[in-house]
Write a protein that holds these residues in place. Structure first.
Motif: not given
Length: 179
Positions: A23, A67-68, A77, A80, A82
């Motif tokens: 992240l 969330w991703t 990844l 993302t 929030q």
């Protein structure tokens, strides 16, 4: 939530610890790319990793939902977002959306929209009826939110700086959820 080779999922505090470096890499790349996310460039990987890890208690307490979206082929990844539900007695019906990011290599797959949809569905399931967010005025994100049905409230001049430290206006958006 899958399809198109990507899967969206809600992240636990434990998963956040394990994904913090990945992240952080996304955050560093996004800030280096000029996105106004509350950080100045250059943002170091260690600083970004520490920032993500510091969110784990908030995630564990469900004061922050994260969330991703990951590529299904290799688990990489791709993005993302929030949600921070309000905790005040008179605000428990609303939440704030923050830190929506999609890796540049994964743009064009409607991942930002899928992250927003997952967030909105979960927010409605939690009984939230109103979401708010802010984004840099005239940024690509502004067009994304408009296309996703968000309502523009207005702009605040010089609200935040870009990663280089130059002040820019910020646009405030809201979205009323069903019910």
């Amino acid at each position: 939530m899958g399809g198109d080779g990507y899967a969206v999922g809600l992240v636990t505090a434990e998963e956040l610890h394990g994904a913090a470096e990945e992240l952080a890499g996304l955050l560093v790349d996004t800030v280096d790319g000029g996105a106004s996310l509350g950080f100045l460039a250059p943002l170091g990987q260690d600083e970004a990793t520490a920032w993500w890890r510091a969110l784990a208690p908030e995630v564990a307490a469900e004061r922050l939902l994260l969330w991703t979206v990951r590529a299904q082929a290799d688990g990489r990844l791709a993005g993302t977002v929030q949600l921070r539900p309000a905790t005040t007695a008179n605000g428990r019906h609303r939440g704030e959306v923050a830190k929506l990011m999609v890796h540049p290599a994964d743009r064009g797959h409607r991942l930002a929209g899928r992250l927003l949809t997952a967030l909105e569905e979960q927010a409605a399931g939690l009984g939230l009826r109103l979401l708010v967010l802010d984004t840099e005025t005239d940024s690509p994100a502004e067009r994304l939110y408009e296309a996703a049905g968000w309502t523009r409230v207005g702009s605040v001049p010089d609200y935040a700086t870009d990663p280089a430290g130059a002040p820019h206006p910020t646009t405030i958006f809201f979205k009323a959820l069903g019910g």
